[in-house]
Write a protein that holds these residues in place. Structure first.
Motif, PDB file in Angstrom:
ATOM      1  N   HIS A 190       7.994 -35.392  -7.717  1.00 53.14           N
ATOM      2  CA  HIS A 190       9.039 -34.411  -8.011  1.00 53.14           C
ATOM      3  C   HIS A 190       9.744 -34.874  -9.275  1.00 53.14           C
ATOM      4  CE1 HIS A 190       9.669 -32.453  -3.750  1.00 53.14           C
ATOM      5  NE2 HIS A 190       8.502 -32.150  -4.307  1.00 53.14           N
ATOM      6  N   PRO A 191       9.431 -34.284 -10.430  1.00 47.03           N
ATOM      7  CA  PRO A 191      10.059 -34.712 -11.687  1.00 47.03           C
ATOM      8  C   PRO A 191      11.580 -34.637 -11.668  1.00 47.03           C
ATOM      9  CG  PRO A 191       8.152 -33.339 -12.141  1.00 47.03           C
ATOM     10  CD  PRO A 191       8.396 -33.261 -10.661  1.00 47.03           C
ATOM     11  N   SER A 192      12.125 -33.769 -10.829  1.00 50.23           N
ATOM     12  CA  SER A 192      13.579 -33.631 -10.748  1.00 50.23           C
ATOM     13  C   SER A 192      14.242 -34.869 -10.160  1.00 50.23           C
ATOM     14  CB  SER A 192      13.938 -32.423  -9.885  1.00 50.23           C
ATOM     15  OG  SER A 192      13.562 -32.644  -8.524  1.00 50.23           O
ATOM     16  N   GLY A 193      13.458 -35.680  -9.452  1.00 46.92           N
ATOM     17  CA  GLY A 193      14.023 -36.839  -8.788  1.00 46.92           C
ATOM     18  C   GLY A 193      14.476 -36.555  -7.368  1.00 46.92           C
ATOM     19  N   ASN A 194      14.531 -35.279  -6.972  1.00 42.20           N
ATOM     20  CA  ASN A 194      14.897 -34.898  -5.608  1.00 42.20           C
ATOM     21  C   ASN A 194      13.701 -35.152  -4.690  1.00 42.20           C
ATOM     22  OD1 ASN A 194      15.790 -33.748  -3.250  1.00 42.20           O
ATOM     23  ND2 ASN A 194      15.846 -31.649  -4.030  1.00 42.20           N
ATOM     24  N   LEU A 195      13.867 -36.050  -3.743  1.00 47.17           N
ATOM     25  CA  LEU A 195      12.752 -36.431  -2.881  1.00 47.17           C
ATOM     26  C   LEU A 195      12.640 -35.585  -1.624  1.00 47.17           C
ATOM     27  CD1 LEU A 195      13.064 -40.331  -3.119  1.00 47.17           C
ATOM     28  CD2 LEU A 195      11.606 -38.800  -4.453  1.00 47.17           C
ATOM     29  N   ARG A 196      13.536 -34.654  -1.436  1.00 46.07           N
ATOM     30  CA  ARG A 196      13.497 -33.819  -0.232  1.00 46.07           C
ATOM     31  C   ARG A 196      12.282 -32.891  -0.286  1.00 46.07           C
ATOM     32  NH1 ARG A 196      17.285 -32.602   3.400  1.00 46.07           N
ATOM     33  NH2 ARG A 196      18.890 -33.532   2.073  1.00 46.07           N
ATOM     34  N   PRO A 197      11.438 -32.869   0.755  1.00 42.54           N
ATOM     35  CA  PRO A 197      10.270 -31.976   0.749  1.00 42.54           C
ATOM     36  C   PRO A 197      10.692 -30.516   0.858  1.00 42.54           C
ATOM     37  CG  PRO A 197      10.469 -33.088   2.870  1.00 42.54           C
ATOM     38  CD  PRO A 197      11.494 -33.709   1.966  1.00 42.54           C
ATOM     39  N   SER A 198       9.949 -29.669   0.179  1.00 40.50           N
ATOM     40  CA  SER A 198      10.208 -28.231   0.242  1.00 40.50           C
ATOM     41  C   SER A 198       9.453 -27.629   1.423  1.00 40.50           C
ATOM     42  CB  SER A 198       9.743 -27.566  -1.052  1.00 40.50           C
ATOM     43  OG  SER A 198       8.328 -27.652  -1.172  1.00 40.50           O
ATOM     44  N   HIS A 222       1.840 -38.413   3.642  1.00 40.83           N
ATOM     45  CA  HIS A 222       2.053 -37.611   2.435  1.00 40.83           C
ATOM     46  C   HIS A 222       3.332 -38.133   1.803  1.00 40.83           C
ATOM     47  CE1 HIS A 222       2.653 -33.343   0.498  1.00 40.83           C
ATOM     48  NE2 HIS A 222       2.652 -34.330  -0.390  1.00 40.83           N
ATOM     49  N   LEU A 223       3.207 -38.644   0.586  1.00 41.93           N
ATOM     50  CA  LEU A 223       4.356 -39.196  -0.127  1.00 41.93           C
ATOM     51  C   LEU A 223       4.844 -38.231  -1.190  1.00 41.93           C
ATOM     52  CD1 LEU A 223       3.210 -42.880  -0.816  1.00 41.93           C
ATOM     53  CD2 LEU A 223       4.468 -42.022   1.155  1.00 41.93           C
ATOM     54  N   GLY A 229      11.905 -44.127  -6.218  1.00 43.63           N
ATOM     55  CA  GLY A 229      11.870 -44.023  -4.767  1.00 43.63           C
ATOM     56  C   GLY A 229      10.808 -43.063  -4.271  1.00 43.63           C
ATOM     57  N   TYR A 230      10.757 -42.890  -2.955  1.00 35.54           N
ATOM     58  CA  TYR A 230       9.760 -41.995  -2.380  1.00 35.54           C
ATOM     59  C   TYR A 230      10.206 -41.497  -1.007  1.00 35.54           C
ATOM     60  CZ  TYR A 230       8.266 -45.881   0.662  1.00 35.54           C
ATOM     61  OH  TYR A 230       8.223 -46.888   1.596  1.00 35.54           O
ATOM     62  N   TYR A 231       9.576 -40.423  -0.561  1.00 37.27           N
ATOM     63  CA  TYR A 231       9.752 -39.879   0.787  1.00 37.27           C
ATOM     64  C   TYR A 231       8.407 -39.965   1.489  1.00 37.27           C
ATOM     65  CZ  TYR A 231      10.565 -36.449   4.540  1.00 37.27           C
ATOM     66  OH  TYR A 231      10.676 -35.827   5.754  1.00 37.27           O
ATOM     67  N   SER A 232       8.397 -40.438   2.730  1.00 38.44           N
ATOM     68  CA  SER A 232       7.169 -40.576   3.498  1.00 38.44           C
ATOM     69  C   SER A 232       7.219 -39.692   4.742  1.00 38.44           C
ATOM     70  CB  SER A 232       6.972 -42.039   3.912  1.00 38.44           C
ATOM     71  OG  SER A 232       6.021 -42.164   4.958  1.00 38.44           O
TER      72      SER A 232
END
Length: 239
Positions: A190-198, A222-223, A229-232
């Motif tokens: 996510h280039p925006s830096g927002n890690l919240r999944p859509s 799925h990362l 940072g990252y969301y898993s």
């Protein structure tokens, strides 16, 4: 009393050579090691000089401030993007900044390339972050694993714009089959830096998981990767 205004050369101390010795980043690095320097001081060394009325340290502080003190944001910018955005940064300075950041990315890539097995989401993140973390557009990547969770290969799947990339689950499954995968991990940035999944990220994750399961291949994670940072999905219990 002298009422004359100081000349520009009196007020301009843009070069590091004009600083007091204790304030010179190069001298500080020689005395205490390069690791002792702040991001501002490191950037000042790379840039080399300021501009009329602004020292190289002030210019470096302004650049980092514009990027919210996030080197990842600076790394995402193109050379001409830096020139247009930062007053006092011409093509030569912008190329120097981009070159230094690229060297750092390549060093991290070499280190990450030594990761040959996945034991956690952090391992998967480290194996893929150099590919997509600092990109200005979205990309989708695949990690192919054997039954012991050793990495067989990293595969680029697709590239999109700044907000989305199109992914076809059957393409992912075909690539996994070609490499005799027992498990797979997918990732996109996510280039925006927002890690919240859509909501679309959620739907895509389910489609990939279901398609892979039909062929006895397990989607392990799925990362979503952003700057620093990252969301898993696996860590969040969503697989």
């Amino acid at each position: 009393m002298n009422d004359t205004l100081p000349s520009q050369t009196d007020t301009y101390r843009g070069r590091m050579a004009d600083m007091a010795n204790d304030d010179k980043p190069r001298e500080k690095a020689l005395a205490n090691g390069i690791q002792s320097l702040t991001d501002t001081e490191l950037l000042a060394i790379i840039i080399g000089g300021g501009m009329p009325g602004k020292s190289v340290m002030d210019l470096s502080k302004e650049i980092l401030s514009e990027c919210n003190d996030d080197l990842g944001t600076l790394a995402q910018m193109s050379i001409m993007g830096m020139v247009k955005r930062f007053n006092g940064v011409g093509p030569a300075k912008a190329v120097s900044i981009a070159a230094a950041l690229q060297l750092g990315a390549r060093l991290r890539s070499e280190s990450n390339g030594k990761i040959d097995s996945i034991r956690s989401s952090r391992d998967a993140y480290e194996a893929l972050r150099d590919k997509i973390e600092a990109l200005p557009t979205e990309e989708f990547w695949l990690l192919v694993l054997n039954r012991a969770n050793h990495i067989r290969t990293r595969i680029f799947i697709s590239r999109g714009g700044s907000a989305a990339t199109y992914v076809e689950p059957k393409v992912i499954v075909k690539q996994a089959l070609d490499y005799m995968a027992a498990g797979i991990i997918v990732a996109h940035n996510h280039p925006s830096g927002n890690l919240r999944p859509s909501a679309e990220d959620d739907r895509l994750t389910k489609r990939i998981k279901d398609a892979a399961a039909l062929l006895d291949i397990k989607l392990l994670d799925h990362l979503i990767i952003g700057s620093g940072g990252y969301y898993s999905y696996a860590d969040e219990g969503r697989l």
